[in-house]
Design an enzyme around this catalytic site. Structure first.
Site, PDB file in Angstrom:
ATOM      1  N   ASP A  12       0.857  -1.187   0.000  1.00 39.92           N
ATOM      2  CA  ASP A  12       0.000   0.000   0.000  1.00 39.92           C
ATOM      3  C   ASP A  12       0.891   1.235   0.000  1.00 39.92           C
ATOM      4  O   ASP A  12       2.089   1.155   0.305  1.00 39.92           O
ATOM      5  CB  ASP A  12      -0.911   0.010   1.239  1.00 39.92           C
ATOM      6  N   SER A  13       0.283   2.378  -0.299  1.00 39.44           N
ATOM      7  CA  SER A  13       1.027   3.637  -0.299  1.00 39.44           C
ATOM      8  C   SER A  13       1.413   4.068   1.111  1.00 39.44           C
ATOM      9  O   SER A  13       2.244   4.955   1.287  1.00 39.44           O
ATOM     10  CB  SER A  13       0.189   4.745  -0.948  1.00 39.44           C
ATOM     11  N   GLY A  45      -2.274   9.215  -4.648  1.00 37.34           N
ATOM     12  CA  GLY A  45      -3.379   9.786  -5.401  1.00 37.34           C
ATOM     13  C   GLY A  45      -3.038  10.928  -6.344  1.00 37.34           C
ATOM     14  O   GLY A  45      -3.472  10.939  -7.496  1.00 37.34           O
ATOM     15  N   CYS A  75      -4.210  -1.077  -2.214  1.00 37.49           N
ATOM     16  CA  CYS A  75      -4.203   0.360  -2.482  1.00 37.49           C
ATOM     17  C   CYS A  75      -5.055   0.569  -3.725  1.00 37.49           C
ATOM     18  O   CYS A  75      -4.780  -0.038  -4.771  1.00 37.49           O
ATOM     19  CB  CYS A  75      -2.769   0.840  -2.716  1.00 37.49           C
ATOM     20  N   ASN A  76      -6.073   1.398  -3.623  1.00 38.53           N
ATOM     21  CA  ASN A  76      -6.970   1.610  -4.752  1.00 38.53           C
ATOM     22  C   ASN A  76      -6.288   2.315  -5.914  1.00 38.53           C
ATOM     23  O   ASN A  76      -6.503   1.968  -7.076  1.00 38.53           O
ATOM     24  CB  ASN A  76      -8.191   2.408  -4.300  1.00 38.53           C
ATOM     25  N   THR A  77      -5.458   3.310  -5.614  1.00 34.91           N
ATOM     26  CA  THR A  77      -4.770   4.042  -6.678  1.00 34.91           C
ATOM     27  C   THR A  77      -3.844   3.108  -7.448  1.00 34.91           C
ATOM     28  O   THR A  77      -3.827   3.101  -8.691  1.00 34.91           O
ATOM     29  CB  THR A  77      -3.964   5.218  -6.104  1.00 34.91           C
ATOM     30  N   GLU A 154      -2.588   9.101   7.721  1.00 33.11           N
ATOM     31  CA  GLU A 154      -1.144   8.881   7.803  1.00 33.11           C
ATOM     32  C   GLU A 154      -0.498   9.666   8.944  1.00 33.11           C
ATOM     33  O   GLU A 154       0.496   9.241   9.520  1.00 33.11           O
ATOM     34  CB  GLU A 154      -0.478   9.273   6.476  1.00 33.11           C
ATOM     35  N   CYS A 186     -10.639   3.860  -0.923  1.00 30.53           N
ATOM     36  CA  CYS A 186      -9.243   4.032  -0.505  1.00 30.53           C
ATOM     37  C   CYS A 186      -9.113   3.258   0.793  1.00 30.53           C
ATOM     38  O   CYS A 186      -9.959   3.386   1.688  1.00 30.53           O
ATOM     39  CB  CYS A 186      -8.909   5.509  -0.293  1.00 30.53           C
ATOM     40  N   HIS A 188      -7.326   3.661   3.226  1.00 34.75           N
ATOM     41  CA  HIS A 188      -7.164   4.518   4.402  1.00 34.75           C
ATOM     42  C   HIS A 188      -8.526   4.869   5.033  1.00 34.75           C
ATOM     43  O   HIS A 188      -8.622   5.121   6.233  1.00 34.75           O
ATOM     44  CB  HIS A 188      -6.455   5.829   4.037  1.00 34.75           C
TER      45      HIS A 188
END
Length: 271
Positions: A12-13, A45, A75-77, A154, A186, A188
Site C-alpha cells: 500500500d502507499s 493519489g 491500495c486503490n490508486t 497517515e 481508498c 485509508h
C-alpha cells in the site's frame, strides 16, 4: 512452485492497507503476512500514473524477494493503474481492491445509486465506474475525490476534531444525491468510517473495498490449493515501511490490536 507455507504479500502507499490486513488476520488466521507501506512517498493519489506504476513495481519486487505466494495490492490508486501490468508479469495470483468493492456495492444497493470516494488518482481513473457499469449499466454512480482523507490517517489524526471537520465539509456534495451505498475507495478510509457514516447517515451502507478483497483472497487460496494449515504456521508476520517505523507502529498497534508488532524501515528506488 507455490507452497502453502509461504506468506501473502500486501502493499500500500502507507498505513491504509492495514485495514485489509486486519480483515485478513480475522478471516485467514493461519496465513503469514508480509506488509509493505510506502509511507515516505504517500499519498499516491496526486501522482502521475507512470510514477505510481513504478513505485508499485518497486514494492512488488521487494516482496517477491521474500518468496510470497500471493500479492494483494491493498491500495486503490495502485490497483487502478498498475494491477493489469503486474498481474501480466507475475506467476503468482495478484489481487486488487476495486472489483471486490464494486461487486459488494452492487449486491447491497437497493436504489441503484452508488457513491465512490477515493484519491484523485482513483477517481480520475474511472476504475470503479467502469467495473460497476460493466456489470450493471443502468446504475447511477457519483464519484468524489477526497484528497485530504489519506494524509489525515497517515498523520494519525483520524480521531481529531480536524478530521471531523474535513470529512463533513468534503462529503457535502454527496448528501443531495440520494445514495444508498457508498464505496470507501481508498484503504485509508475505513479508519475514518465512524466520521463518514455520521455525515452520510445510517441509511447509507458503507462498503469497505479492502475488507471485501479478503474474501477473494480466501477463494484464490482454496482454488490454487495454497491455503496454510494451523500446524504449518510458525514464522511471524512481517511489517515494513519506507517512512517512520514509530508512527507506523502507533497506528498498527491501535488498528490491528495485536501485540509485539515489529516494524522495520526500508528504502525503495531513489529514496
Amino acid at each position: 512452485m507455490l507452497t502453502n507455507q509461504e506468506a501473502i504479500g500486501f502493499i500500500d502507499s502507507g498505513v491504509g492497507g492495514l485495514t485489509v490486513v486486519k480483515e485478513a488476520l480475522k478471516q485467514l488466521p493461519n496465513e503469514r503476512i508480509i506488509y509493505l507501506g510506502d509511507t515516505a512517498r504517500c499519498p499516491y493519489g496526486p501522482r502521475p500514473a507512470e510514477q505510481v506504476v513504478q513505485f508499485t513495481w518497486e514494492m512488488t519486487n521487494f516482496l517477491l524477494e521474500k518468496k510470497i505466494k500471493m500479492l494483494v495490492i491493498a491500495c486503490n490508486t495502485a490497483t487502478a493503474v498498475a494491477l493489469d501490468d503486474i498481474r501480466a508479469h507475475l506467476e503468482i495470483p495478484v489481487v486488487g481492491v476495486i472489483l471486490p468493492g464494486s461487486r459488494a456495492a452492487l449486491k447491497m444497493t437497493k436504489n441503484n445509486r452508488i457513491g465512490v470516494i477515493g484519491t484523485d488518482g482513483t477517481i480520475k481513473s474511472g476504475a470503479y465506474s467502469a467495473a460497476i457499469k460493466k456489470k450493471a449499466p443502468n446504475t447511477s454512480i457519483t464519484s468524489l475525490a477526497c484528497p485530504k482523507f489519506a494524509p489525515i490517517v497517515e498523520s494519525n489524526e483520524f480521531h481529531s476534531s480536524v478530521a471531523k471537520k474535513v470529512v463533513s465539509e468534503t462529503l457535502q456534495p454527496l448528501l443531495l444525491k440520494q445514495l444508498d451505498t457508498l464505496i470507501l475507495g481508498c484503504t485509508h478510509y475505513p479508519l475514518l468510517r465512524p466520521l463518514i457514516q455520521n455525515v452520510m447517515g445510517s441509511n447509507v451502507t458503507l462498503i469497505d473495498s479492502g475488507a471485501e478483497t479478503v474474501g477473494e483472497v480466501s477463494m484464490l487460496l482454496d482454488y490454487f490449493d495454497i491455503a496454510n494449515t494451523p500446524q504449518n504456521k510458525s514464522a511471524v508476520n512481517e511489517f515494513y515501511t519506507t517512512g517512520s517505523p514509530k508512527m507506523f507502529q502507533t497506528i498498527a498497534d491501535e488498528w490491528l490490536d495485536i501485540e509485539d508488532i515489529n516494524v522495520q524501515h526500508i528504502r525503495l528506488g531513489g529514496q
